[in-house]
Design an enzyme around this catalytic site. Sequence first.
Site, PDB file in Angstrom:
ATOM      1  N   SER A 233      21.926  47.774  53.731  1.00 34.20           N
ATOM      2  CA  SER A 233      20.888  48.642  53.424  1.00 34.20           C
ATOM      3  C   SER A 233      21.216  49.101  51.828  1.00 34.20           C
ATOM      4  O   SER A 233      20.223  49.253  51.128  1.00 34.20           O
ATOM      5  CB  SER A 233      20.797  49.816  54.352  1.00 34.20           C
ATOM      6  OG  SER A 233      22.060  50.526  54.661  1.00 34.20           O
ATOM      7  N   HIS A 263      23.713  45.294  61.555  1.00 32.69           N
ATOM      8  CA  HIS A 263      23.781  46.644  60.858  1.00 32.69           C
ATOM      9  C   HIS A 263      23.290  47.542  61.606  1.00 32.69           C
ATOM     10  O   HIS A 263      23.829  47.955  62.612  1.00 32.69           O
ATOM     11  CB  HIS A 263      22.950  46.235  59.487  1.00 32.69           C
ATOM     12  CG  HIS A 263      23.133  47.373  58.471  1.00 32.69           C
ATOM     13  ND1 HIS A 263      24.095  48.127  58.560  1.00 32.69           N
ATOM     14  CD2 HIS A 263      22.539  47.602  57.402  1.00 32.69           C
ATOM     15  CE1 HIS A 263      24.292  48.898  57.428  1.00 32.69           C
ATOM     16  NE2 HIS A 263      23.072  48.598  56.686  1.00 32.69           N
ATOM     17  N   HIS A 309      34.319  45.769  62.257  1.00 30.48           N
ATOM     18  CA  HIS A 309      33.672  46.021  60.861  1.00 30.48           C
ATOM     19  C   HIS A 309      34.102  45.274  59.685  1.00 30.48           C
ATOM     20  O   HIS A 309      35.262  44.594  59.463  1.00 30.48           O
ATOM     21  CB  HIS A 309      34.163  47.466  60.792  1.00 30.48           C
ATOM     22  CG  HIS A 309      33.289  48.282  59.915  1.00 30.48           C
ATOM     23  ND1 HIS A 309      33.127  48.291  58.331  1.00 30.48           N
ATOM     24  CD2 HIS A 309      31.721  48.901  60.072  1.00 30.48           C
ATOM     25  CE1 HIS A 309      32.151  48.892  57.771  1.00 30.48           C
ATOM     26  NE2 HIS A 309      31.369  49.539  58.839  1.00 30.48           N
ATOM     27  N   ARG A 318      33.532  58.127  62.266  1.00 27.58           N
ATOM     28  CA  ARG A 318      32.315  58.657  62.507  1.00 27.58           C
ATOM     29  C   ARG A 318      32.226  58.540  64.215  1.00 27.58           C
ATOM     30  O   ARG A 318      31.736  59.475  64.788  1.00 27.58           O
ATOM     31  CB  ARG A 318      31.037  58.202  61.921  1.00 27.58           C
ATOM     32  CG  ARG A 318      31.117  58.052  60.338  1.00 27.58           C
ATOM     33  CD  ARG A 318      30.259  57.068  59.843  1.00 27.58           C
ATOM     34  NE  ARG A 318      30.472  55.676  60.042  1.00 27.58           N
ATOM     35  CZ  ARG A 318      29.614  54.645  59.693  1.00 27.58           C
ATOM     36  NH1 ARG A 318      28.587  54.701  59.177  1.00 27.58           N
ATOM     37  NH2 ARG A 318      29.932  53.497  59.930  1.00 27.58           N
ATOM     38  N   ASP A 364      28.514  52.909  66.043  1.00 26.29           N
ATOM     39  CA  ASP A 364      27.535  52.355  66.809  1.00 26.29           C
ATOM     40  C   ASP A 364      28.074  52.520  68.355  1.00 26.29           C
ATOM     41  O   ASP A 364      27.083  52.336  69.277  1.00 26.29           O
ATOM     42  CB  ASP A 364      26.860  51.459  66.516  1.00 26.29           C
ATOM     43  CG  ASP A 364      26.198  51.341  65.073  1.00 26.29           C
ATOM     44  OD1 ASP A 364      25.447  52.328  64.727  1.00 26.29           O
ATOM     45  OD2 ASP A 364      26.050  50.319  64.366  1.00 26.29           O
TER      46      ASP A 364
HETATM   47  N1  HAX Z   1      33.208  41.000  69.002  1.00 27.91           N
HETATM   48  C1  HAX Z   1      33.507  39.792  68.891  1.00 27.91           C
HETATM   49  N2  HAX Z   1      33.650  38.732  67.982  1.00 27.91           N
HETATM   50  C2  HAX Z   1      33.641  39.592  66.922  1.00 27.91           C
HETATM   51  C3  HAX Z   1      33.599  40.870  66.700  1.00 27.91           C
HETATM   52  C4  HAX Z   1      33.060  41.571  68.059  1.00 27.91           C
HETATM   53  N3  HAX Z   1      32.906  42.979  67.800  1.00 27.91           N
HETATM   54  N4  HAX Z   1      33.382  41.395  65.431  1.00 27.91           N
HETATM   55  C5  HAX Z   1      33.820  40.311  64.833  1.00 27.91           C
HETATM   56  N5  HAX Z   1      33.915  39.368  65.611  1.00 27.91           N
HETATM   57  C6  HAX Z   1      33.896  37.873  65.108  1.00 27.91           C
HETATM   58  C7  HAX Z   1      33.006  37.452  63.889  1.00 27.91           C
HETATM   59  O1  HAX Z   1      31.811  37.134  64.811  1.00 27.91           O
HETATM   60  C8  HAX Z   1      33.549  36.687  63.522  1.00 27.91           C
HETATM   61  O2  HAX Z   1      33.503  35.358  64.130  1.00 27.91           O
HETATM   62  P1  HAX Z   1      33.087  33.688  63.522  1.00 27.91           P
HETATM   63  O3  HAX Z   1      34.394  33.652  62.440  1.00 27.91           O
HETATM   64  O4  HAX Z   1      33.009  32.978  64.741  1.00 27.91           O
HETATM   65  O5  HAX Z   1      31.950  34.154  62.781  1.00 27.91           O
HETATM   66  C9  HAX Z   1      35.058  36.775  63.437  1.00 27.91           C
HETATM   67  O6  HAX Z   1      35.408  37.771  64.430  1.00 27.91           O
HETATM   68  C10 HAX Z   1      35.447  37.460  62.078  1.00 27.91           C
HETATM   69  O7  HAX Z   1      34.590  38.525  61.411  1.00 27.91           O
HETATM   70  P2  HAX Z   1      35.084  39.734  60.756  1.00 27.91           P
HETATM   71  O8  HAX Z   1      35.448  39.473  59.534  1.00 27.91           O
HETATM   72  O9  HAX Z   1      36.042  40.769  61.399  1.00 27.91           O
HETATM   73  O10 HAX Z   1      33.733  40.552  60.894  1.00 27.91           O
HETATM   74  P3  HAX Z   1      32.415  40.487  60.182  1.00 27.91           P
HETATM   75  O11 HAX Z   1      32.867  41.450  58.686  1.00 27.91           O
HETATM   76  O12 HAX Z   1      32.092  39.072  59.598  1.00 27.91           O
HETATM   77  O13 HAX Z   1      31.295  41.354  60.657  1.00 27.91           O
HETATM   78  C11 HAX Z   1      30.436  43.053  62.108  1.00 27.91           C
HETATM   79  C12 HAX Z   1      31.406  42.508  60.809  1.00 27.91           C
HETATM   80  C13 HAX Z   1      30.228  44.419  62.149  1.00 27.91           C
HETATM   81  C14 HAX Z   1      28.993  42.312  61.995  1.00 27.91           C
HETATM   82  C15 HAX Z   1      31.102  42.277  63.210  1.00 27.91           C
HETATM   83  O14 HAX Z   1      32.330  43.008  63.514  1.00 27.91           O
HETATM   84  C16 HAX Z   1      30.297  42.219  64.556  1.00 27.91           C
HETATM   85  O15 HAX Z   1      29.501  41.473  64.808  1.00 27.91           O
HETATM   86  N6  HAX Z   1      30.574  43.311  65.639  1.00 27.91           N
HETATM   87  C17 HAX Z   1      29.501  43.701  66.580  1.00 27.91           C
HETATM   88  C18 HAX Z   1      27.910  44.233  66.093  1.00 27.91           C
HETATM   89  C19 HAX Z   1      28.228  45.773  65.551  1.00 27.91           C
HETATM   90  O16 HAX Z   1      28.976  46.338  66.106  1.00 27.91           O
HETATM   91  N7  HAX Z   1      27.589  45.909  64.431  1.00 27.91           N
HETATM   92  C20 HAX Z   1      27.517  47.078  63.822  1.00 27.91           C
HETATM   93  C21 HAX Z   1      28.424  47.462  62.720  1.00 27.91           C
HETATM   94  C22 HAX Z   1      28.447  48.740  62.077  1.00 27.91           C
HETATM   95  C23 HAX Z   1      27.065  48.760  60.949  1.00 27.91           C
HETATM   96  O17 HAX Z   1      27.072  48.424  59.919  1.00 27.91           O
HETATM   97  N8  HAX Z   1      26.167  49.584  61.498  1.00 27.91           N
HETATM   98  O18 HAX Z   1      25.006  49.845  60.702  1.00 27.91           O
END
Ligand code: HAX
Length: 429
Positions: A233, A263, A309, A318, A364
């Site tokens: 964002s 996000h 994250h 938070r 979240d």
């Molecule tokens: N559960 C399972 N697998 C997860 C995971 C989770 N909660 N978090 C990360 N991973 C996986 C990723 O999908 C990725 O898998 P691939 O290699 O197969 O693509 C791997 O672990 C490496 O990811 P990462 O480097 O640790 O995480 P990213 O920086 O790529 O992504 C995210 C960060 C927050 C998007 C990710 O942790 C996620 O999808 N979490 C769940 C959704 C979530 O909670 N989103 C809210 C984030 C907070 C926010 O910004 N709010 O606005």
Amino acid sequence: MSKLIDKFSAQVPGLRQKAKDIVAKHGSEKISDVTVAQVFGGMRGIKGLICDTSFVSPEKGLIVRGLPILELTERTPEEIFWLLLTGDLPSEGESHDLDKELASRSEVPAYVFEILNALPAECHPMAMLNTCILALENESVFRIRYFEGMKKQDYWEAALEDGLNLIAKIPTIAAAVYRIRYDKGAPLASKPELGWGGNFAHMLGMDVDQDEFAKFINLYLNLHADHEGGNVSAFSCATVASALSDPYYSVSAGLNGLAGPLHGLANQECLRFVLGIRERYDGIPTDEQLVEYAWEVLNSGQVIPGYGHAVLRCPDPRFVGFHNFAEKYLVDEPLVTIVDKIYRLVPDILREHGKAKSPFPNVDAITGSMLYHYGLKEYRYYTVMFAVSRTLGLISQLVLSRAMGMPIIRPKSVTSDWLVSQFEEPVKV
Ligand code: HAX
């Protein structure tokens, strides 16, 4: 002129000079190397942006202008906005003046409500909010002044003018989205004397202890306001604003990014996850059941919502702030008990799963369950609440960028063939 505008105005020459001096003194020095993996990995870890409002430390989480966010939980969101923009916490008088300033700008034009009423009944609340923000672009002082020939050194002033107007109006619009979208009756009359967050809590019209709910909403708006400059964002908003699109266009762009499930939409996914557990196990699951459920989710290729994250490598402070609030006010809430159990068990499961770089909860992981407790059960609405808060950070970052005279954002992209050609001989045919 308001005290906030006065204070910021006095800071602008220093901000501009500081940016110039840094470039003059250190312009050719290197702060980041870029690997091919980073280019294919969402630019993770590449240092290429300036954001002075806040900083996310992987080990400590969100630091706002040098202050850890957990030291700021008792502040109002308006005070956080003042801090984000100016770098200082406001005095009581300054805080009061900002409340008056926002109240005086809070009236929302009638056409916004007409638009809301005309949208399809099944419209996503985030699409409703963003449609209204784009409609309000009609009011942009920045756009009018730009086409009148405004000087670059005055951009910040017009941007702050639009920013204050948008911040003042957004709680009324967001509350109207809720009431119209979910058939809760006509939008409620604004009571600006309750403060920016308190008024938002009031206009939602929940049938709960208003004092406690207002405390919760203030905390919610306070904790979601800013998370440095590289998240989707903030980065989207900054990029659009750097083209000198006005703050309405820019904030809308940022909030469109917030609407994504990785996000800001994650909070609705988290609640669905917790409700799914409650339904499947007809209440609070045993530890064994929860472990089984988490593995099922992971083995089916899905993520555990609310965990992991891009930057943080510790439990999100938070999350901790909300958890502390829940321990005080939501002691008997079964959803919070499930959230607690997940917090106790899931990090080890994620470690064993071995993919997520952070096995810890992010903000979240808990907020949806708390909103649900207060009767706000329409989880597709949750990102709108996040958006109200995040507008404070987006506007602060945007105004600071214009004050510092930052140019249009335009990184260089390369083709994948160009990239390969840097390391491999071309294949002869
Ligand atoms: N559960 C399972 N697998 C997860 C995971 C989770 N909660 N978090 C990360 N991973 C996986 C990723 O999908 C990725 O898998 P691939 O290699 O197969 O693509 C791997 O672990 C490496 O990811 P990462 O480097 O640790 O995480 P990213 O920086 O790529 O992504 C995210 C960060 C927050 C998007 C990710 O942790 C996620 O999808 N979490 C769940 C959704 C979530 O909670 N989103 C809210 C984030 C907070 C926010 O910004 N709010 O606005």
